[in-house]
Design a protein around this motif. Structure first.
Motif, PDB file in Angstrom:
ATOM      1  N   MET A 213       0.710  -1.295   0.093  1.00 39.72           N
ATOM      2  CA  MET A 213      -0.071   0.018  -0.023  1.00 39.72           C
ATOM      3  C   MET A 213       1.002   1.423   0.000  1.00 39.72           C
ATOM      4  N   SER A 214       2.092   1.119   0.072  1.00 39.05           N
ATOM      5  CA  SER A 214       3.034   2.338   0.295  1.00 39.05           C
ATOM      6  C   SER A 214       2.763   3.425  -1.107  1.00 39.05           C
ATOM      7  N   TRP A 215       2.685   2.940  -2.233  1.00 40.44           N
ATOM      8  CA  TRP A 215       2.388   3.705  -3.494  1.00 40.44           C
ATOM      9  C   TRP A 215       1.042   4.457  -3.266  1.00 40.44           C
ATOM     10  N   GLU A 216      -0.142   3.754  -2.804  1.00 39.06           N
ATOM     11  CA  GLU A 216      -1.262   4.428  -2.412  1.00 39.06           C
ATOM     12  C   GLU A 216      -1.053   5.481  -1.421  1.00 39.06           C
ATOM     13  N   THR A 217      -0.353   5.065  -0.218  1.00 34.94           N
ATOM     14  CA  THR A 217      -0.353   6.167   0.762  1.00 34.94           C
ATOM     15  C   THR A 217       0.418   7.282   0.381  1.00 34.94           C
ATOM     16  N   ALA A 218       1.455   7.169  -0.526  1.00 37.60           N
ATOM     17  CA  ALA A 218       2.474   8.190  -0.718  1.00 37.60           C
ATOM     18  C   ALA A 218       1.571   9.127  -1.648  1.00 37.60           C
ATOM     19  N   ASN A 219       0.802   8.508  -2.645  1.00 37.68           N
ATOM     20  CA  ASN A 219      -0.025   9.563  -3.606  1.00 37.68           C
ATOM     21  C   ASN A 219      -0.701  10.209  -2.551  1.00 37.68           C
ATOM     22  N   ARG A 220      -1.537   9.563  -1.857  1.00 35.41           N
ATOM     23  CA  ARG A 220      -2.736  10.045  -0.852  1.00 35.41           C
ATOM     24  C   ARG A 220      -1.716  11.575  -0.098  1.00 35.41           C
ATOM     25  N   ASN A 221      -0.734  11.170   0.416  1.00 33.65           N
ATOM     26  CA  ASN A 221       0.122  12.201   1.376  1.00 33.65           C
ATOM     27  C   ASN A 221       0.456  13.057   0.527  1.00 33.65           C
ATOM     28  N   LEU A 222       1.079  12.773  -0.782  1.00 36.27           N
ATOM     29  CA  LEU A 222       1.346  14.160  -1.621  1.00 36.27           C
ATOM     30  C   LEU A 222       0.296  14.855  -1.976  1.00 36.27           C
ATOM     31  N   ILE A 223      -0.794  14.571  -2.415  1.00 33.18           N
ATOM     32  CA  ILE A 223      -1.870  15.301  -2.669  1.00 33.18           C
ATOM     33  C   ILE A 223      -2.437  16.025  -1.785  1.00 33.18           C
ATOM     34  N   THR A 224      -2.527  15.495  -0.432  1.00 29.57           N
ATOM     35  CA  THR A 224      -2.895  16.340   0.928  1.00 29.57           C
ATOM     36  C   THR A 224      -2.003  17.203   1.105  1.00 29.57           C
ATOM     37  N   LYS A 225      -0.750  17.008   1.038  1.00 27.20           N
ATOM     38  CA  LYS A 225       0.310  18.209   1.184  1.00 27.20           C
ATOM     39  C   LYS A 225       0.021  19.213   0.067  1.00 27.20           C
ATOM     40  N   ALA A 226      -0.197  18.924  -1.146  1.00 25.88           N
ATOM     41  CA  ALA A 226      -0.083  19.966  -2.256  1.00 25.88           C
ATOM     42  C   ALA A 226      -1.662  20.766  -2.002  1.00 25.88           C
ATOM     43  N   ILE A 227      -2.537  20.008  -1.715  1.00 23.11           N
ATOM     44  CA  ILE A 227      -3.741  21.064  -1.444  1.00 23.11           C
ATOM     45  C   ILE A 227      -3.614  21.912  -0.355  1.00 23.11           C
ATOM     46  N   SER A 228      -2.893  21.487   0.863  1.00 21.91           N
ATOM     47  CA  SER A 228      -2.779  22.441   1.853  1.00 21.91           C
ATOM     48  C   SER A 228      -1.820  23.693   1.642  1.00 21.91           C
ATOM     49  N   GLU A 229      -0.764  23.405   0.776  1.00 25.72           N
ATOM     50  CA  GLU A 229       0.306  24.109   0.541  1.00 25.72           C
ATOM     51  C   GLU A 229      -0.057  25.123  -0.704  1.00 25.72           C
ATOM     52  N   LEU A 230      -0.815  24.724  -1.788  1.00 23.81           N
ATOM     53  CA  LEU A 230      -1.329  25.369  -2.740  1.00 23.81           C
ATOM     54  C   LEU A 230      -2.404  26.575  -2.071  1.00 23.81           C
ATOM     55  N   TYR A 231      -3.103  25.817  -0.957  1.00 20.42           N
ATOM     56  CA  TYR A 231      -4.330  26.650  -0.710  1.00 20.42           C
ATOM     57  C   TYR A 231      -3.701  27.798   0.419  1.00 20.42           C
ATOM     58  N   PHE A 232      -2.680  27.549   0.838  1.00 21.69           N
ATOM     59  CA  PHE A 232      -1.533  28.585   1.664  1.00 21.69           C
ATOM     60  C   PHE A 232      -1.106  29.762   0.609  1.00 21.69           C
ATOM     61  N   GLU A 233      -0.530  28.953  -0.417  1.00 20.31           N
ATOM     62  CA  GLU A 233       0.005  30.186  -1.669  1.00 20.31           C
ATOM     63  C   GLU A 233      -1.097  30.517  -2.713  1.00 20.31           C
ATOM     64  N   GLU A 234      -2.418  30.427  -2.233  1.00 21.11           N
ATOM     65  CA  GLU A 234      -3.457  31.032  -2.823  1.00 21.11           C
ATOM     66  C   GLU A 234      -3.634  30.581  -4.251  1.00 21.11           C
ATOM     67  N   ILE A 235      -3.097  29.501  -4.672  1.00 18.16           N
ATOM     68  CA  ILE A 235      -3.220  29.086  -6.089  1.00 18.16           C
ATOM     69  C   ILE A 235      -4.407  28.343  -6.281  1.00 18.16           C
ATOM     70  N   ILE A 236      -5.069  27.680  -5.220  1.00 15.87           N
ATOM     71  CA  ILE A 236      -6.278  26.850  -5.444  1.00 15.87           C
ATOM     72  C   ILE A 236      -7.423  27.392  -4.554  1.00 15.87           C
ATOM     73  N   SER A 237      -7.156  28.479  -3.803  1.00 15.53           N
ATOM     74  CA  SER A 237      -8.297  29.014  -2.792  1.00 15.53           C
ATOM     75  C   SER A 237      -9.387  29.235  -3.546  1.00 15.53           C
ATOM     76  N   GLN A 238      -9.550  29.796  -4.387  1.00  9.19           N
ATOM     77  CA  GLN A 238     -10.547  30.275  -4.833  1.00  9.19           C
ATOM     78  C   GLN A 238     -11.590  29.095  -5.494  1.00  9.19           C
ATOM     79  N   LYS A 239     -10.801  27.886  -5.487  1.00  9.31           N
ATOM     80  CA  LYS A 239     -11.968  26.769  -5.720  1.00  9.31           C
ATOM     81  C   LYS A 239     -12.104  25.786  -4.692  1.00  9.31           C
ATOM     82  N   VAL A 240     -11.650  26.324  -3.433  1.00  2.00           N
ATOM     83  CA  VAL A 240     -12.009  25.448  -2.275  1.00  2.00           C
ATOM     84  C   VAL A 240     -12.938  26.084  -1.610  1.00  2.00           C
TER      85      VAL A 240
END
Length: 578
Positions: free
Chosen positions: A1-28
């Motif tokens: 399951m490490s591939w699935e977990t790694a993908n899940r964790n990376l997407i989660t981190k990306a959403i968090s940081e891209l929200y902070f950087e206001e890149i996706i915030s208007q879509k959340v």
């Protein structure tokens, strides 16, 4: 399951940081309390449980993340879906996905060896680093473009393998050298070699019809020799200006920063920082020649400031001095003005004091970035340290702020010296798991001066040093602390404490605000350093830089971008003793 977990964790981190950087915030959108969606298109959204932190990023429960179309989570698909928001062109996106795949490859190695925070707290500083995830702000924090899986297995910190360096002779008159006045450069570079090894290496050099006295014998990372030096310095090699000798010397282990190595055979001997010219996080990891000529003098000045300043000395602050350094730029590239920076950073080294030499009896240390480590049960490393100390949460945090934040701020306020105080170059000293002091290091590139530095600073940094340092306006250099430590370190420490102990961020920054307020009353600035209690902070963006500049060569290392201001979490009226 490490591939699935790694993908899940990376997407989660990306959403968090891209929200902070206001890149996706208007879509959340928060569709109900604690439940958010990121709308990609009419019939596709990502849905997840989260809450907004005091720093305006999303703290997401990664186990809750799912797609509304029922497809599996796939990081490559995610970044292609948000391309209209990141505005990456196709060439940048393709390169970005390559860096993403490298990151996922290493993430899986770390996931397989993950241990509890309790066990981690019982390891030494170097062992701890092999379990860490990397830069918390940068989404693709283990790109390491240029390394193969075999290279990763041999040289990456998470694989925790010992390394023996190649030893190469180089003509003395070719290289730029600096070293501590009380040291001999040969003494420094031979410190990790037995006398018999030194004699054997010199004998090998003599057998190649070389005048041994005309050369220094220096360490080179095996990957750098095979992939860069043999190609770019082949003229010097053919003329015997550079002569390969053998693998020799003590065993070393890499820090999470990749280029810095601690002596595994004798932890009291010097750390060595070597160029490894791969693209990792923001830049290609060479040794900039710009600082080498004054490296040892910069750290001597820093040590002198610490020793004569009552606040710094009494807070048990230390610095790791650069004992010696050298650099050699391949002549064909030396005179190309505006050439990509990495071509001038292939060959060099820095010898630095070991952190072990700065610890008193019963003290240990760890990089401050390690404190935000969370295990699979959401138990934090900082929480384990607090629980095993004799202090309350507030007492422990107060000790941390007074050991780490205040000394770094004091350097800015009283001396105009800014250290980019990220999680790797600030080491927390602990005594019985209680914060007891600070060690700072890495002064070439991470140390800058406020243009309004006071005259006293010139007593410690002569003009030739000042000319080598970046000099920034007062309101810029304060971000070496705000972005370097508050947003890139404390943001994740306070998040980890909330997730593991339910400790509210407001209380965390309330306490920090009071401590900063008390400091500022006692120590008015001497360098026009802005107060840390200003209403707003700049929102400094790191991931957006890659989206904009892509992966093409640049003459200088990339610079951050700015977003909309952040409300300062340190200030609320009731924080301060009035």
């Amino acid at each position: 399951m490490s591939w699935e977990t790694a993908n899940r964790n990376l997407i989660t981190k990306a959403i968090s940081e891209l929200y902070f950087e206001e890149i996706i915030s208007q879509k959340v959108r928060e569709i109900e309390k604690g439940l958010y969606t990121l709308k990609i298109e009419e019939n596709l959204s990502y849905i997840f449980e989260a809450h907004k932190s005091i720093w305006c990023h999303l703290i997401i429960d990664e186990s809750s993340l799912k797609r509304t179309d029922g497809l599996e989570l796939d990081a490559a698909r995610f970044f292609k879906e948000i391309q209209p928001l990141t505005k990456m062109n196709a060439i940048t996106l393709a390169n970005f996905l390559e860096e993403m795949l490298h990151t996922l490859y290493s993430d899986q190695v770390i996931l397989k060896k993950r241990i509890s925070s309790r066990k981690l707290s019982q390891l030494n500083y170097l062992e701890i680093e092999s379990y860490l995830d990397g830069h918390p702000k940068i989404i693709l924090n283990k790109g390491r473009l240029g390394w193969s899986p075999d290279d990763l297995s041999a040289f990456s910190p998470e694989n925790d393998r010992k390394i023996q360096f190649y030893r190469v002779a180089i003509k003395k008159d070719l290289i730029t050298v600096s070293h501590q006045k009380e040291k001999n450069f040969s003494e420094i570079i031979y410190a990790d070699l037995e006398k018999e090894e030194i004699n054997l290496l010199k004998e090998k050099l003599a057998n190649k019809q070389c005048d041994v006295k005309a050369y220094y014998i220096i360490p080179i990372h095996p990957w750098q020799w095979e992939n860069k030096i043999k190609i770019f310095f082949q003229k010097d090699i053919s003329k015997k200006n550079i002569v390969f000798l053998a693998s020799a010397g003590d065993s070393y282990k890499p820090h999470i920063s990749l280029r810095t190595f601690s002596n595994y055979s004798n932890s009291y001997l010097y750390d060595i920082k070597l160029p490894i010219s791969i693209l990792n996080t923001s830049c290609v990891r060479g040794i900039p020649a710009h600082y080498v000529a004054v490296a040892s003098e910069i750290s001597t000045g820093m040590e002198a400031i610490i020793r004569q300043d009552n606040l710094l000395f009494n807070s048990n602050m230390d610095c790791l001095k650069d004992i010696g350094a050298f650099s050699y730029i391949e002549p064909s590239y030396k005179d190309i003005v505006g050439a990509p920076y990495q071509y001038k950073e292939f060959l060099g080294a820095v010898w630095r004091e070991s952190s072990v030499t700065k610890l008193k009896e019963k003290e240990q240390c760890l990089m401050t970035g390690a404190l935000s480590y969370l295990d699979e049960r959401k138990k934090s490393l900082i929480g384990c340290l607090i629980e095993s100390s004799s202090l309350t949460m507030e007492e422990w945090l107060e000790a941390y702020f007074k050991s780490v934040v205040i000394p770094i701020y004091h350097l800015q306020s009283q001396y105009g010296i800014g250290l980019v105080a990220h999680g790797q170059n600030t080491l927390l000293k602990l005594n019985n798991n209680i914060p007891s002091g600070l060690i700072i290091k890495d002064f070439h590139g991470d140390l800058r001066l406020n243009k309004n530095f006071p005259r006293e600073t010139g007593k410690f940094f002569p003009d030739k040093i000042i000319k080598k340092l970046d000099i920034l306006p007062s309101d810029h250099i304060i971000y070496d602390l705000i972005t370097g430590h508050f947003i890139s370190v404390l943001r994740f420490i306070s998040q980890a404490l909330f997730l593991s102990h339910g400790y509210k961020e407001k209380k965390f920054y309330n306490l920090l605000g009071m401590i900063v307020h008390d400091y500022e009353k006692k120590y008015p600035t001497r360098s026009k350093t802005p107060s840390l209690l200003t209403p707003n902070y700049h929102r400094v963006l790191l991931n957006k830089v890659r989206f904009i500049i892509g992966y093409q060569d640049t003459a200088q290392r990339p610079k951050p971008q700015l977003g909309n201001p952040l409300l300062n979490p340190l200030i609320e009226k009731d924080y301060f003793h009035v």
